[in-house]
Design an enzyme around this catalytic site. Structure first.
Site, mmCIF file in Angstrom:
data_model
loop_
_atom_site.group_PDB
_atom_site.id
_atom_site.type_symbol
_atom_site.label_atom_id
_atom_site.label_comp_id
_atom_site.label_asym_id
_atom_site.label_seq_id
_atom_site.Cartn_x
_atom_site.Cartn_y
_atom_site.Cartn_z
ATOM 1 N N HIS A 1 38.279 74.269 15.533
ATOM 2 C CA HIS A 1 37.699 73.900 14.529
ATOM 3 C C HIS A 1 39.014 73.060 13.887
ATOM 4 O O HIS A 1 38.830 72.266 13.443
ATOM 5 C CB HIS A 1 37.223 74.979 13.273
ATOM 6 C CG HIS A 1 36.617 74.365 12.625
ATOM 7 N ND1 HIS A 1 35.935 72.543 12.525
ATOM 8 C CD2 HIS A 1 35.689 74.967 11.519
ATOM 9 C CE1 HIS A 1 35.760 72.741 11.117
ATOM 10 N NE2 HIS A 1 35.430 73.609 11.024
ATOM 11 N N ASP B 1 20.935 67.914 27.506
ATOM 12 C CA ASP B 1 20.518 68.270 29.086
ATOM 13 C C ASP B 1 21.185 67.406 29.815
ATOM 14 O O ASP B 1 21.420 66.684 29.749
ATOM 15 C CB ASP B 1 18.918 67.370 29.469
ATOM 16 C CG ASP B 1 18.275 67.571 30.977
ATOM 17 O OD1 ASP B 1 18.357 68.033 31.620
ATOM 18 O OD2 ASP B 1 17.444 66.715 31.330
#
Length: 479
Positions: free
Chosen positions: A156, A396
Site C-alpha cells: 500500500h 482476462d
C-alpha cells in the site's frame, strides 16, 4: 484444504530501468500510507479452448508477461528505502502452489480463513526492514479441477486501488498477447506516468507530529498496535441490484434526489455499524471517512496510469446512539446528506489550495484529516473505500474473465472497521461489501433483521449465466 508451494522466485523487469529514474522521493500522500499489503484474489476456471496448454506453460507465460509489465511499471519493481522509492529492479516475487481441492468447493461456501490460505504472504510488514519487502507478491494457485486462482499482495505504500487495477489490466493484456496464436491483440501501451511530477505536487514533510514513525529508516512501520489489538472478523455481504434500488428510494431527499449506489450503501452500512458499536451500547460520536480518487481534480489532471496513493479522505460525523426509538428514527437520507456534504468539500479548489498553499497550509490540511484518527479512543471511526467500476471482473489473462474477485486476510493483521465495496461478479448492478469489525460487533450485525433484509450474508458465488453448470466447468482438468 492443503496448499503446497512448489516454487518461489523473483521476477525482474524485462528491460533495466534507466539510472536517471532513481531514486525518487515519496510524495506526502505515500509517506502517510501504511506499510501494509492489499490482498486480492482472482478465480479462473480455465476454458476448454486452453486444453492445449499444460500448467507449466501457463505459469511460464505468467512469469514472462509479469517481467514485461514490470518494465513499464518500473517503480513497482523497486524497493522503499526510508523516504524514497529506489527503482533498482529488485522485482516482484512469484510463487506457484497446488491446492488439493476443487475450486467450486470454495465458490460454493466462501470462507475468509480458507481464502487467506491462498495468499502468498502475511499482510503485515513488521518483521524485517522496509527495503526487504517487495511491492508485489503473486501466487498462482492450481486446483485439482485445473482452475487457477491468482492471489496478490500489493504494498500500500505506493499502490492504491486505481494503481493496482492499472497494473493488473496491463499484466493481463500482456499475457493475452503472449498466448494469442494470431497476435491480433492490440499492443499494450499502458505505461506509468512520471511519478516525480506528482510527488512534487505533494512534497513530503518532516514537520508532522507523527512523521518519525512513518519514515523510520531502521524497521518496518505499521499503524499503532491499538488498532490491531482486538479480535476481529472479516465478513462478506452481498447487496442485490433490487435491494440497492429499494435503498436508493429510501435515501432520496429534496436536497439529494439522486443518491449514488456508493453513497446509499455506505450510509446504510454506517447506520447499522453505529447500532452494533461497542457491543450495541455506544453513546460515542461516529466518524466516517471515505476515500476519494483525486487524479482528475489535479491541474492538469493525471491519467489513469498514475502510480501512487493519489487519494484523499472525506470525513463525516454523526452522534451515535443505540436507544431504539432514536435509532429507528434515523433516516438514511440524513446520513446520505452528511456524506454528500463531505464529498463536496473535496474538489478541485480544495486540492489546488492544498497544493499551492505552501508547507504550512499543506500540513494543516493533513492534520485536519488525520486528526480524526487520533480521536480513535473517543470516537467510533469507520473507513470506507469503493473498488466499484474498477472492472476487476474483466481482468482476462487469456483464459476468460474471472468467476470471482475476492478479498481475504487474517483479520487480526488488518486495521479494524474497514469496509470495501466491490462490484459483484454477475455485473448486474449487485455489490459486495467486505466488512472488518470486532468479533462481537460482527456477531450483532449478522443478527439484525433490518440489515439482513437488504444484505445477504456471504451467499454462494453465482456462476455466469453463459456457463452451463458448475459440474461441467470444474470437471475438466484444463491446464
Amino acid at each position: 484444504m492443503e496448499v503446497k508451494v512448489l516454487s518461489k522466485e523473483t521476477i525482474i523487469p524485462s528491460s533495466p530501468t534507466p539510472p536517471h529514474l532513481q531514486p525518487l522521493n515519496l510524495s506526502l500522500l505515500d509517506q502517510l500510507s501504511p506499510m501494509l499489503y492489499i490482498p486480492l484474489l482472482l478465480f479462473y476456471p480455465m476454458k476448454k479452448s486452453y486444453q492445449h496448454q499444460d500448467h507449466n506453460k501457463a505459469i511460464a507465460t505468467l512469469k514472462t508477461s509479469l517481467s514485461k509489465t514490470l518494465s513499464r511499471f518500473y517503480l513497482l519493481a523497486g524497493r522503499i528505502i526510508g523516504k524514497s522509492i529506489h527503482c533498482n529492479d529488485k522485482g516482484a516475487v512469484f510463487m506457484e502452489a497446488t491446492i488439493n481441492s476443487n475450486m467450486f468447493d470454495i465458490l460454493k461456501e466462501p470462507n475468509n480463513e480458507v481464502l487467506t490460505k491462498l495468499l502468498p504472504c502475511s499482510l503485515l510488514c513488521n518483521t524485517k526492514p522496509i527495503e526487504e519487502y517487495p511491492q508485489i507478491v503473486v501466487q498462482a494457485n492450481i486446483f485439482e479441477c485445473g482452475g487457477i486462482a491468482i492471489s496478490l499482495c500489493l504494498l500500500h505504500k505506493l499502490i492504491d486501488a486505481a494503481t493496482f487495477c492499472c497494473f493488473l489490466r496491463s499484466w493481463a493484456t500482456t499475457n493475452r498477447e503472449l498466448l494469442s496464436l494470431d497476435h491480433s491483440s492490440p499492443n499494450n501501451n499502458m505505461v506509468c506516468v512520471d511519478y516525480k511530477s506528482f510527488s512534487s505536487l505533494f512534497p513530503q514533510t518532516n514537520l508532522l507530529p507523527f512523521h518519525q514513525s512513518l519514515i523510520n529508516n531502521d524497521k518496518a512501520v505499521v499503524p499503532p498496535s491499538s488498532i490491531f489489538n482486538r479480535k476481529r472478523r472479516f465478513q462478506r455481504f452481498v447487496f442485490r441490484s433490487e435491494a440497492i434500488l429499494d435503498l436508493k428510494a429510501k435515501a432520496k431527499s429534496c436536497d439529494i434526489p439522486n443518491p449514488t449506489c456508493v453513497e446509499t450503501l455506505t450510509c446504510f452500512i454506517w447506520k447499522y455499524l453505529m447500532k452494533v458499536a461497542d457491543d450495541g451500547d455506544s453513546q460515542r460520536p461516529s466518524t466516517l471517512s471515505h476515500v476519494v480518487n483525486i487524479r482528475k481534480m489535479l491541474e492538469p489532471s493525471l491519467g489513469e496510469v498514475s502510480l501512487g496513493n493519489i487519494m484523499w479522505g472525506t470525513v463525516a460525523h454523526h452522534f451515535s446512539t443505540t436507544r431504539n426509538e432514536e435509532f429507528e428514527g434515523l433516516e438514511l437520507s440524513k446520513l446520505v446528506s452528511l456524506l454528500r456534504q463531505s464529498f463536496k468539500k473535496i474538489n478541485k479548489d480544495y486540492i489546488k489550495e492544498l497544493i499551492m498553499g505552501g508547507d504550512k497550509e499543506r500540513r494543516n490540511g493533513v492534520m485536519k484529516l488525520v486528526g480524526e484518527i487520533n480521536k480513535w479512543p473517543i470516537s467510533n471511526y469507520y473507513f470506507f473505500t469503493s473498488w466499484k467500476n474498477l472492472k476487476l471482473n474483466e481482468v482476462d489473462f487469456g483464459w476468460g474473465k474471472p468467476l470471482w474477485s475476492a478479498i481475504a486476510g487474517d483479520p487480526n493483521e488488518m486495521m479494524g472497521n474497514i469496509i470495501v465495496l466491490v462490484d459483484n461478479v454477475l455485473d448486474d448492478g449487485s455489490t459486495e461489501a467486505w466488512i472488518l469489525l470486532d468479533e462481537k460487533e460482527m456477531q450483532l450485525l449478522e443478527q439484525i433483521p433490518q440489515f439482513l433484509e437488504f444484505a445477504l450474508l456471504n451467499p454462494s458465488i453465482n456462476l455466469p449465466h453463459n456457463q452451463k453448470t458448475a459440474d461441467e466447468i470444474f470437471s475438466n482438468k484444463l491446464i
